[in-house]
Design a protein around this motif. Structure first.
Motif, mmCIF file in Angstrom:
data_model
loop_
_atom_site.group_PDB
_atom_site.id
_atom_site.type_symbol
_atom_site.label_atom_id
_atom_site.label_comp_id
_atom_site.label_asym_id
_atom_site.label_seq_id
_atom_site.Cartn_x
_atom_site.Cartn_y
_atom_site.Cartn_z
ATOM 1 N N ASP A 1 0.837 -1.194 0.000
ATOM 2 C CA ASP A 1 0.000 0.000 0.000
ATOM 3 C C ASP A 1 0.878 1.252 0.000
ATOM 4 O OD1 ASP A 1 -3.032 0.759 0.581
ATOM 5 O OD2 ASP A 1 -1.687 2.249 1.460
ATOM 6 N N PRO A 2 0.548 2.219 -0.862
ATOM 7 C CA PRO A 2 1.375 3.422 -0.957
ATOM 8 C C PRO A 2 1.490 4.175 0.377
ATOM 9 C CG PRO A 2 -0.355 3.409 -2.660
ATOM 10 C CD PRO A 2 -0.590 2.223 -1.791
ATOM 11 N N SER A 3 0.495 4.046 1.250
ATOM 12 C CA SER A 3 0.568 4.833 2.492
ATOM 13 C C SER A 3 1.540 4.219 3.496
ATOM 14 C CB SER A 3 -0.810 4.992 3.123
ATOM 15 O OG SER A 3 -1.354 3.735 3.375
ATOM 16 N N ASP A 4 2.015 2.975 3.241
ATOM 17 C CA ASP A 4 3.111 2.399 4.016
ATOM 18 C C ASP A 4 2.881 2.433 5.529
ATOM 19 O OD1 ASP A 4 5.564 1.216 4.338
ATOM 20 O OD2 ASP A 4 6.675 3.101 4.361
ATOM 21 N N ILE A 5 1.700 1.976 5.938
ATOM 22 C CA ILE A 5 1.380 1.962 7.378
ATOM 23 C C ILE A 5 2.101 0.793 8.050
ATOM 24 C CG2 ILE A 5 -0.486 1.684 9.080
ATOM 25 C CD1 ILE A 5 -1.078 4.101 7.570
ATOM 26 N N PRO A 6 2.848 1.053 9.123
ATOM 27 C CA PRO A 6 3.504 -0.062 9.792
ATOM 28 C C PRO A 6 2.482 -0.919 10.561
ATOM 29 C CG PRO A 6 3.989 2.006 10.899
ATOM 30 C CD PRO A 6 3.118 2.341 9.735
ATOM 31 N N THR A 7 2.801 -2.180 10.734
ATOM 32 C CA THR A 7 1.919 -3.074 11.496
ATOM 33 C C THR A 7 2.635 -3.515 12.759
ATOM 34 O OG1 THR A 7 0.973 -3.900 9.452
ATOM 35 C CG2 THR A 7 0.640 -5.254 11.399
ATOM 36 N N LEU A 8 1.953 -3.380 13.900
ATOM 37 C CA LEU A 8 2.503 -3.842 15.168
ATOM 38 C C LEU A 8 1.523 -4.885 15.689
ATOM 39 C CD1 LEU A 8 5.046 -2.927 16.585
ATOM 40 C CD2 LEU A 8 3.684 -1.379 17.975
ATOM 41 N N LEU A 9 1.873 -6.174 15.546
ATOM 42 C CA LEU A 9 0.932 -7.231 15.916
ATOM 43 C C LEU A 9 0.652 -7.177 17.415
ATOM 44 C CD1 LEU A 9 2.442 -10.170 13.799
ATOM 45 C CD2 LEU A 9 0.581 -8.622 13.181
ATOM 46 N N TYR A 10 -0.620 -7.144 17.754
ATOM 47 C CA TYR A 10 -1.072 -7.027 19.146
ATOM 48 C C TYR A 10 -0.377 -5.869 19.872
ATOM 49 C CZ TYR A 10 -3.061 -11.543 17.998
ATOM 50 O OH TYR A 10 -3.758 -12.551 17.393
ATOM 51 N N GLY A 11 -0.015 -4.845 19.114
ATOM 52 C CA GLY A 11 0.619 -3.663 19.699
ATOM 53 C C GLY A 11 2.039 -3.918 20.159
ATOM 54 N N VAL A 12 2.622 -5.082 19.824
ATOM 55 C CA VAL A 12 3.934 -5.444 20.376
ATOM 56 C C VAL A 12 4.948 -5.846 19.288
ATOM 57 C CG1 VAL A 12 5.137 -7.000 21.942
ATOM 58 C CG2 VAL A 12 2.826 -6.290 22.502
ATOM 59 N N VAL A 13 4.561 -6.776 18.421
ATOM 60 C CA VAL A 13 5.528 -7.351 17.481
ATOM 61 C C VAL A 13 5.432 -6.670 16.118
ATOM 62 C CG1 VAL A 13 6.318 -9.499 16.397
ATOM 63 C CG2 VAL A 13 5.165 -9.566 18.622
ATOM 64 N N PRO A 14 6.497 -6.026 15.652
ATOM 65 C CA PRO A 14 6.421 -5.392 14.328
ATOM 66 C C PRO A 14 6.374 -6.441 13.214
ATOM 67 C CG PRO A 14 8.493 -4.853 15.459
ATOM 68 C CD PRO A 14 7.805 -5.882 16.281
ATOM 69 N N LEU A 15 5.498 -6.246 12.261
ATOM 70 C CA LEU A 15 5.397 -7.163 11.119
ATOM 71 C C LEU A 15 6.093 -6.502 9.937
ATOM 72 C CD1 LEU A 15 3.960 -9.787 9.940
ATOM 73 C CD2 LEU A 15 2.219 -8.212 9.088
ATOM 74 N N PRO A 16 7.165 -7.110 9.422
ATOM 75 C CA PRO A 16 7.848 -6.464 8.284
ATOM 76 C C PRO A 16 6.976 -6.532 7.031
ATOM 77 C CG PRO A 16 8.798 -8.628 8.735
ATOM 78 C CD PRO A 16 7.773 -8.386 9.804
ATOM 79 N N HIS A 17 7.231 -5.644 6.076
ATOM 80 C CA HIS A 17 6.519 -5.717 4.803
ATOM 81 C C HIS A 17 7.101 -6.842 3.954
ATOM 82 C CE1 HIS A 17 4.122 -2.373 5.651
ATOM 83 N NE2 HIS A 17 4.863 -1.395 5.165
ATOM 84 N N LEU A 18 6.253 -7.488 3.155
ATOM 85 C CA LEU A 18 6.745 -8.480 2.189
ATOM 86 C C LEU A 18 7.444 -7.720 1.058
ATOM 87 C CD1 LEU A 18 3.579 -10.772 1.940
ATOM 88 C CD2 LEU A 18 5.762 -11.386 2.980
ATOM 89 N N PRO A 19 8.528 -8.282 0.507
ATOM 90 C CA PRO A 19 9.257 -7.554 -0.546
ATOM 91 C C PRO A 19 8.526 -7.624 -1.893
ATOM 92 C CG PRO A 19 10.307 -9.658 -0.087
ATOM 93 C CD PRO A 19 9.128 -9.575 0.822
ATOM 94 N N LEU A 20 7.461 -6.873 -2.049
ATOM 95 C CA LEU A 20 6.664 -6.873 -3.278
ATOM 96 C C LEU A 20 6.527 -5.450 -3.792
ATOM 97 C CD1 LEU A 20 3.777 -9.167 -1.963
ATOM 98 C CD2 LEU A 20 5.511 -9.825 -3.624
ATOM 99 N N GLY A 21 6.349 -5.316 -5.100
ATOM 100 C CA GLY A 21 6.180 -3.985 -5.688
ATOM 101 C C GLY A 21 4.749 -3.498 -5.517
ATOM 102 N N GLN A 22 4.586 -2.155 -5.592
ATOM 103 C CA GLN A 22 3.241 -1.594 -5.416
ATOM 104 C C GLN A 22 2.285 -2.014 -6.529
ATOM 105 O OE1 GLN A 22 3.182 2.613 -4.666
ATOM 106 N NE2 GLN A 22 4.199 2.394 -2.690
ATOM 107 N N GLY A 23 2.855 -2.520 -7.667
ATOM 108 C CA GLY A 23 2.038 -2.944 -8.794
ATOM 109 C C GLY A 23 1.055 -4.049 -8.436
ATOM 110 N N VAL A 24 1.379 -4.865 -7.426
ATOM 111 C CA VAL A 24 0.498 -5.991 -7.112
ATOM 112 C C VAL A 24 -0.572 -5.620 -6.070
ATOM 113 C CG1 VAL A 24 2.244 -7.723 -7.649
ATOM 114 C CG2 VAL A 24 1.995 -6.942 -5.302
#
Ligand code: HEM
Ligand code: HEM
Length: 431
Positions: free
Chosen positions: A106-129
């Motif tokens: 997603d272009p807005s690149d919002i970070p994800t913190l699972l259960y407010g604790v564990v950061p979820l990295p982004h998958l290495p994919l292009g915005q095209g998908v």
């Protein structure tokens, strides 16, 4: 023919855990508000979704390494049952993966913190998908519901028509029927709750705007308000902020206000939005082998929605232009912007978003949230004080940032730098 063979306890526990989690997850997915007010629901959706992925991989691993009861049905219905089971495994894994792909691209690149604790990295994919992932995620959800209907009808057929004791394989007839009721109730309950929440959020939205109009505090070019720089996306879907400033929105606001007018007289209103006034400061200081290096950020903006008397409902976010950082010395600034420190060419901005705000005492508050800096998102606490009363407050506060957690200061130039950076801020805000 009756069967007494059962799935192993591990398989049964995983089957029902996943079924309950999926019921809540699908309901949450459909019902969560798809705008700024859905931020917390989205984080929860992502957390449960990744948990389902982990449980499903575990379950698949268990299935291929452990014996299970032989199928009791042959022919077309036997094939259909097996096909539904295979479909479910594909669904349980593809659903979270497409969701993960969706937020990663997603272009807005919002970070994800699972259960407010564990950061979820982004998958290495292009915005095209991104578009494809979104379509697949929604289509799969409907596919999952169809599989669920077939699966349940098949199970009930065995229980009530064929009466071959098949349900005993998943824990026993009465138990399976109770779990079916639990799955349905949980799904419907979450859907109704989140749907209701959506409506409440819409109502808040309407009354927010109503109060904006009433107090005549609306975003304008000079004021750093909620969405003045367009960087305050809260939701993956190019979500504009609730007070986004455009003529078109204003027109819609008028309509929403008109619709909401009878509600505005309610004694308990939504928390007010505060416009950060020009002239505020955002500074940082760090010890460098006995001397203190001091600097500041010239460009930053923020969004504050908070009732000082009820801080628990507050939503605060701050965006900082990293290239506006300066130590007051051209050589040091070049180093500061470089890859060892802020790496501004790859990461133009840092953001902090609150997750919970509480009063410590009197006019002092403490806010937990997530700081996203240099591609990393970590929990970060801020403390602040509100001075004054009514519609104008002076805000001042501080945070201690663990620079190494964000890979700031990695080379030999940072050898004498203290591990923590002291950040302070002060500004006036008007509601
Ligand atoms: C979305 C929720 C559900 C999913 C994803 C799901 C998935 C599955 C899968 C993949 C299997 C095959 C197990 C294997 O061989 O590895 C299975 C078996 C079974 N499920 Fe579910 N299930 C769900 C909900 C339910 C519900 C609500 C019921 C109750 C009616 C139920 C009753 C059963 C029974 C009785 C079996 C054993 C079938 C047999 O032995 O042939 N499941 N389920
Ligand atoms: C088994 C796991 C999951 C299920 C059953 C599920 C289900 C759903 C459903 C039903 C929707 C609503 C579809 C629509 O209205 O268009 C949805 C939306 C969404 N899901 Fe999931 N999801 C799962 C996992 C995930 C994961 C792991 C993530 C991210 C890490 C995620 C991210 C999203 C996003 C971003 C949306 C919103 C799409 C939009 O903007 O409309 N989901 N999900």
């Amino acid at each position: 023919m009756r069967t007494t063979q059962r799935y192993s306890t591990v398989a049964i526990v995983l089957h029902w855990l996943i079924a309950l989690a999926l019921a809540a997850e699908i309901a949450l997915g459909f019902a969560m508000p798809k705008d700024a007010s859905g931020f917390a629901a989205f984080q929860l959706h992502k957390s449960i979704g990744i948990t389902i992925l982990a449980l499903s991989l575990l379950r698949l691993g268990w299935r291929v390494t452990h014996a299970r009861p032989a199928p009791i049905e042959r022919g077309v219905t036997g094939f259909l049952a097996a096909a539904v089971h295979v479909g479910f495994y594909i669904f349980m894994i593809a659903m979270p993966l497409t969701g993960w792909a969706l937020v990663s691209t997603d272009p807005s690149d919002i970070p994800t913190l699972l259960y407010g604790v564990v950061p979820l990295p982004h998958l290495p994919l292009g915005q095209g998908v991104n578009g494809l992932a979104g379509e697949a995620h929604e289509l799969l959800a409907w596919g999952g519901l169809a599989l669920f209907a077939l699966h349940v009808v098949g199970a009930l057929r065995h229980h009530f028509l064929i009466r071959d004791g098949l349900l005993a394989r998943m824990g026993g007839g009465g138990f399976v029927l109770a779990m079916l009721a639990a799955v349905l109730l949980l799904g419907l309950g979450v859907f109704a709750y989140e749907g209701g929440f959506s409506q409440r959020a819409e109502h808040d939205h309407a009354t927010d705007h109503a109060s904006d109009h009433a107090t005549d505090v609306h975003c304008d070019g000079d004021q750093q308000t909620l969405a003045d720089d367009g960087h305050n996306h809260v939701h993956e879907d190019e979500a504009e902020d609730e007070t986004a400033d455009s003529a078109e929105d204003d027109q819609q606001d008028e309509e929403t206000v008109a619709e909401a007018e009878p509600e505005v007289v309610e004694p308990v209103g939504p928390p007010p939005s505060w416009a950060i006034q020009p002239g505020g400061t955002l500074r940082f200081a760090i010890d460098n082998g006995g001397t203190t290096l001091k600097g500041s950020f010239a460009n930053w903006s923020g969004s504050i929605v908070m009732d000082p008397d009820a801080p628990q409902s507050a939503k605060i976010s701050i965006t900082v232009d990293l290239a506006s950082a300066s130590l007051g010395d051209a050589t040091q600034d070049t180093m500061l912007w470089g890859g060892d420190f802020l790496d501004t060419s790859s990461h133009a901005q840092a953001t902090w978003r609150s997750s919970s705000v509480r009063r410590i005492s009197g006019n002092r508050y403490e806010a937990d949230g997530t700081l996203s800096l240099k591609g990393k998102s970590r929990p970060q606490r801020i403390v602040f004080t509100l001075n004054g009363s009514g519609k104008t407050r002076s805000v001042s506060g501080s945070a201690t940032v663990d620079r190494k957690a964000f890979s700031v200061g990695t080379g030999s130039n940072a050898a004498n730098l203290a591990p923590s950076v002291n950040v302070t801020f002060a500004f006036d805000a008007v509601s």
